[in-house]
Design a protein around this motif. Sequence first.
Motif, mmCIF file in Angstrom:
data_model
loop_
_atom_site.group_PDB
_atom_site.id
_atom_site.type_symbol
_atom_site.label_atom_id
_atom_site.label_comp_id
_atom_site.label_asym_id
_atom_site.label_seq_id
_atom_site.Cartn_x
_atom_site.Cartn_y
_atom_site.Cartn_z
ATOM 1 N N HIS A 142 44.291 41.037 40.968
ATOM 2 C CA HIS A 142 43.721 41.859 42.040
ATOM 3 C C HIS A 142 43.272 43.222 41.516
ATOM 4 N N ALA A 143 44.035 43.786 40.574
ATOM 5 C CA ALA A 143 43.668 45.086 40.001
ATOM 6 C C ALA A 143 42.462 44.952 39.065
ATOM 7 N N ALA A 144 42.390 43.831 38.335
ATOM 8 C CA ALA A 144 41.250 43.593 37.441
ATOM 9 C C ALA A 144 39.963 43.457 38.256
ATOM 10 N N ALA A 145 40.028 42.716 39.352
ATOM 11 C CA ALA A 145 38.854 42.564 40.224
ATOM 12 C C ALA A 145 38.471 43.911 40.821
ATOM 13 N N GLN A 146 39.451 44.657 41.266
ATOM 14 C CA GLN A 146 39.197 45.972 41.846
ATOM 15 C C GLN A 146 38.615 46.926 40.796
ATOM 16 N N TYR A 147 39.091 46.846 39.569
ATOM 17 C CA TYR A 147 38.589 47.679 38.474
ATOM 18 C C TYR A 147 37.081 47.497 38.300
ATOM 19 N N LEU A 148 36.590 46.263 38.541
ATOM 20 C CA LEU A 148 35.162 45.969 38.412
ATOM 21 C C LEU A 148 34.440 46.013 39.761
ATOM 22 N N SER A 149 35.134 46.426 40.800
ATOM 23 C CA SER A 149 34.566 46.505 42.165
ATOM 24 C C SER A 149 34.066 45.147 42.646
ATOM 25 N N LEU A 150 34.855 44.114 42.382
ATOM 26 C CA LEU A 150 34.489 42.748 42.770
ATOM 27 C C LEU A 150 35.528 42.170 43.720
ATOM 28 N N PRO A 151 35.078 41.323 44.671
ATOM 29 C CA PRO A 151 36.065 40.579 45.449
ATOM 30 C C PRO A 151 36.722 39.533 44.540
ATOM 31 N N ILE A 152 37.923 39.136 44.872
ATOM 32 C CA ILE A 152 38.677 38.180 44.041
ATOM 33 C C ILE A 152 37.888 36.896 43.790
ATOM 34 N N HIS A 153 37.247 36.343 44.827
ATOM 35 C CA HIS A 153 36.540 35.066 44.635
ATOM 36 C C HIS A 153 35.393 35.203 43.636
ATOM 37 N N GLU B 136 34.996 33.419 39.892
ATOM 38 C CA GLU B 136 33.778 32.704 39.487
ATOM 39 C C GLU B 136 33.286 33.188 38.128
ATOM 40 N N LEU B 137 33.301 34.488 37.916
ATOM 41 C CA LEU B 137 32.830 35.045 36.649
ATOM 42 C C LEU B 137 33.766 34.694 35.496
ATOM 43 N N VAL B 138 35.063 34.601 35.759
ATOM 44 C CA VAL B 138 36.007 34.166 34.721
ATOM 45 C C VAL B 138 35.765 32.692 34.404
ATOM 46 N N ARG B 139 35.611 31.856 35.447
ATOM 47 C CA ARG B 139 35.355 30.421 35.234
ATOM 48 C C ARG B 139 34.065 30.189 34.457
ATOM 49 N N SER B 140 33.044 30.984 34.725
ATOM 50 C CA SER B 140 31.761 30.813 34.042
ATOM 51 C C SER B 140 31.724 31.517 32.683
ATOM 52 N N LYS B 141 32.852 32.103 32.285
ATOM 53 C CA LYS B 141 33.038 32.765 30.985
ATOM 54 C C LYS B 141 32.208 34.038 30.825
ATOM 55 N N LEU B 142 31.765 34.617 31.948
ATOM 56 C CA LEU B 142 31.087 35.908 31.889
ATOM 57 C C LEU B 142 32.096 37.045 31.850
ATOM 58 N N LEU B 143 33.324 36.753 32.252
ATOM 59 C CA LEU B 143 34.442 37.686 32.121
ATOM 60 C C LEU B 143 35.546 36.979 31.342
ATOM 61 N N PRO B 144 36.404 37.738 30.657
ATOM 62 C CA PRO B 144 37.438 37.120 29.823
ATOM 63 C C PRO B 144 38.551 36.461 30.637
ATOM 64 N N ARG B 145 39.200 35.516 29.993
ATOM 65 C CA ARG B 145 40.389 34.893 30.579
ATOM 66 C C ARG B 145 41.571 35.838 30.390
ATOM 67 N N PRO B 146 42.593 35.672 31.210
ATOM 68 C CA PRO B 146 43.758 36.552 31.077
ATOM 69 C C PRO B 146 44.644 36.159 29.905
ATOM 70 N N LYS B 147 45.499 37.065 29.526
ATOM 71 C CA LYS B 147 46.567 36.781 28.569
ATOM 72 C C LYS B 147 47.785 36.376 29.395
ATOM 73 N N LEU B 148 48.597 35.514 28.854
ATOM 74 C CA LEU B 148 49.821 35.116 29.539
ATOM 75 C C LEU B 148 50.973 35.921 28.933
ATOM 76 N N VAL B 149 51.559 36.799 29.735
ATOM 77 C CA VAL B 149 52.639 37.677 29.282
ATOM 78 C C VAL B 149 53.842 37.453 30.190
#
Length: 82
Positions: free
Chosen positions: A20-31, A35-48
């Motif tokens: 939610h913070a990553a989406a907000q950082y880019l001023s994007l709604p979560i959905h 979509e941008l992560v799935r289409s590889k236009l944005l990076p995938r998360p790290k698992l911590v």
Amino acid sequence: MAPRTDAIRSYEAPLGLLKHAAAQYLSLPIHRFDELVRSKLLPRPKLVAGREIWDREELRLHFKSLPDNAEDQVSVDNTWDD
């Protein structure tokens, strides 16, 4: 003794962001963020520790590489358009 503003400043800009913070950082709604992560236009998360965390710097770099204007827009697969 002067207050420690260094710690406050570094806390205001965390290295990792939850979805939610990553989406907000880019001023994007979560959905749209998803979509941008799935289409590889944005990076995938790290698992911590079992949590998905996005690297703020990676998000910034990917965002900077996106097209600048509507003529160069990259199409994101949108099932509602069918």
